[in-house]
Design an enzyme around this catalytic site. Structure first.
Site, short mmCIF file in Angstrom:
data_model
loop_
_atom_site.label_atom_id
_atom_site.label_comp_id
_atom_site.label_asym_id
_atom_site.label_seq_id
_atom_site.Cartn_x
_atom_site.Cartn_y
_atom_site.Cartn_z
N TYR A 157 0.80 -1.43 -0.23
CA TYR A 157 0.15 0.36 -0.07
C TYR A 157 0.62 1.15 -0.14
O TYR A 157 0.65 2.24 -1.08
CB TYR A 157 -0.72 0.00 1.57
CG TYR A 157 -1.38 1.05 1.06
CD1 TYR A 157 -3.40 0.28 0.93
CD2 TYR A 157 -1.85 2.68 1.85
CE1 TYR A 157 -4.40 2.31 1.21
CE2 TYR A 157 -2.62 2.98 1.55
CZ TYR A 157 -3.48 2.84 1.43
OH TYR A 157 -5.17 3.46 0.62
N ALA A 158 1.96 1.23 1.10
CA ALA A 158 2.64 2.19 0.99
C ALA A 158 3.40 2.71 -0.92
O ALA A 158 3.64 3.86 -0.75
CB ALA A 158 4.09 2.41 1.57
N SER A 168 10.85 12.67 -4.06
CA SER A 168 10.74 14.12 -3.53
C SER A 168 11.56 15.26 -4.60
O SER A 168 12.54 16.01 -4.20
CB SER A 168 10.21 14.86 -2.30
OG SER A 168 9.51 16.11 -1.98
N HIS A 170 11.02 18.55 -3.57
CA HIS A 170 11.14 19.17 -2.92
C HIS A 170 12.81 18.94 -2.43
O HIS A 170 13.27 20.00 -1.41
CB HIS A 170 10.25 18.61 -1.85
CG HIS A 170 8.69 19.67 -2.08
ND1 HIS A 170 8.49 21.23 -2.27
CD2 HIS A 170 7.50 19.37 -2.53
CE1 HIS A 170 7.49 21.39 -2.18
NE2 HIS A 170 6.67 19.86 -2.59
N ASP A 177 6.10 24.82 -1.99
CA ASP A 177 4.30 25.15 -2.88
C ASP A 177 3.73 26.26 -2.22
O ASP A 177 4.06 27.16 -1.18
CB ASP A 177 3.74 23.87 -1.86
CG ASP A 177 3.80 23.04 -2.41
OD1 ASP A 177 4.12 22.97 -3.31
OD2 ASP A 177 4.26 21.96 -1.15
N GLU A 226 -1.29 19.56 -9.55
CA GLU A 226 -0.31 20.28 -8.18
C GLU A 226 -0.51 22.13 -8.80
O GLU A 226 0.92 22.78 -8.68
CB GLU A 226 0.83 19.90 -7.55
CG GLU A 226 0.03 18.19 -7.44
CD GLU A 226 1.53 18.24 -6.48
OE1 GLU A 226 0.95 17.05 -6.21
OE2 GLU A 226 2.62 18.27 -5.81
N HIS A 229 2.60 23.66 -6.95
CA HIS A 229 3.81 23.04 -6.36
C HIS A 229 4.44 24.02 -8.02
O HIS A 229 4.70 23.94 -9.69
CB HIS A 229 3.51 22.07 -6.86
CG HIS A 229 5.38 20.88 -6.93
ND1 HIS A 229 5.59 20.20 -5.58
CD2 HIS A 229 6.67 21.19 -7.57
CE1 HIS A 229 6.98 20.04 -5.97
NE2 HIS A 229 7.08 20.59 -6.87
ZN LIG Z 1 5.02 20.78 -3.74
#
Ligand SMILES: [Zn+2]
Length: 259
Positions: A157-158, A168, A170, A177, A226, A229
């Site tokens: 699931y993860a 990421s 980021h 964001d 998004e 972002h």
């Molecule tokens: Zn972001």
């Protein structure tokens, strides 16, 4: 004075809305902004291509990017940053944030931070009320989020719904964001229906940023739309990407289409 007043109002609102955003990691839909995800749709299955361009190995593991400090580095679900990579020249941009105290996620790399300040200033001059929410996210932070998900939901699931550590954008120090007071500082797709969201879509490239996960490109980017972002690329490159209306994967030829 305006900035100070905004900060006071922001911090007051934070008490109401800020805390549960930060710790909403247990939510199960994957987004690049796993910490603050709200209305993400389930990402579609990724195409099962396995070409040299994408460099996806047979066991499904990903490649590690070779030069993570490049301004045009591409990080995605197939291309991860080196474990523990920390960007150089990190600083906190002088822009309004949705929370007041220091947090590592306020940081960006110096060049990106300067560009973000110019973007915010220009937006303010045009009557926009932008608020920064989340920038740098360390490898360790991503690891914690991922491992929490494994513990709560199991590995399968993860893997499906949580970004693996190092994937990421980021972590590059080149992403931020951005939201607004009108959005109550939430990161939701309805941001694009606000003046601020529209302004960003039309103007971010002038300051060297692109909307990294555009609408309708989930199959290519691996992420739902998004509108909040921002990814820094530098003005020249951001201008070209914006003009060609492409994702970074398409722009750099990293998205094969099965010949
Ligand atoms: Zn972001």
């Amino acid at each position: 004075m305006k900035v100070w007043m905004s900060l006071v109002i922001l911090s007051a609102c934070l008490i109401i809305t800020g805390c549960n955003q930060e710790e909403s990691q247990q939510s199960d839909k994957q987004s690049e902004d796993a910490e603050t995800k709200e209305t993400q749709v389930e990402p579609k299955e990724e195409p099962e291509t396995d070409t040299a361009d994408r460099k996806v190995s047979e066991d499904g593991s990903m490649i590690e990017v070779e030069d993570p400090e490049r301004m045009d580095v591409i990080v995605n679900k197939q291309r991860k940053l080196p474990e523990g990579y920390e960007p150089p020249d990190m600083t906190v941009p002088e822009v309004p944030f949705s929370f007041e105290e220091f947090h590592p996620k306020k940081q960006m790399r110096e060049e990106a931070a300067g560009a973000l300040e110019e973007l915010f200033q220009s937006a303010e001059e045009e009557g926009m009320n932008l608020v920064a929410a989340s920038g740098y996210r360390s490898y360790e932070r991503q690891k914690t989020i991922y491992e929490n998900s494994v513990a709560q939901n199991g590995e399968e699931y993860a893997n499906r719904y949580s970004a693996k550590p190092g994937t990421s954008e980021h972590q590059t120090g080149l992403a931020m964001d951005v939201t607004s007071r009108e959005m109550n500082f939430r990161l939701e797709q309805s941001f694009i229906d606000t003046e601020e969201g529209k302004w960003l879509e039309e103007n971010a490239h002038r300051f060297g940023f692109v909307i990294r996960y555009p609408e309708g490109k989930t199959d290519i980017t691996g992420y739902a739309y998004e509108p909040w972002h921002l990814r820094y690329l530098g003005e020249e490159l951001a201008g070209k990407v914006h003009e060609q209306n492409k994702t970074l994967e398409e722009f750099f030829g990293l998205y094969p289409t099965n010949q």
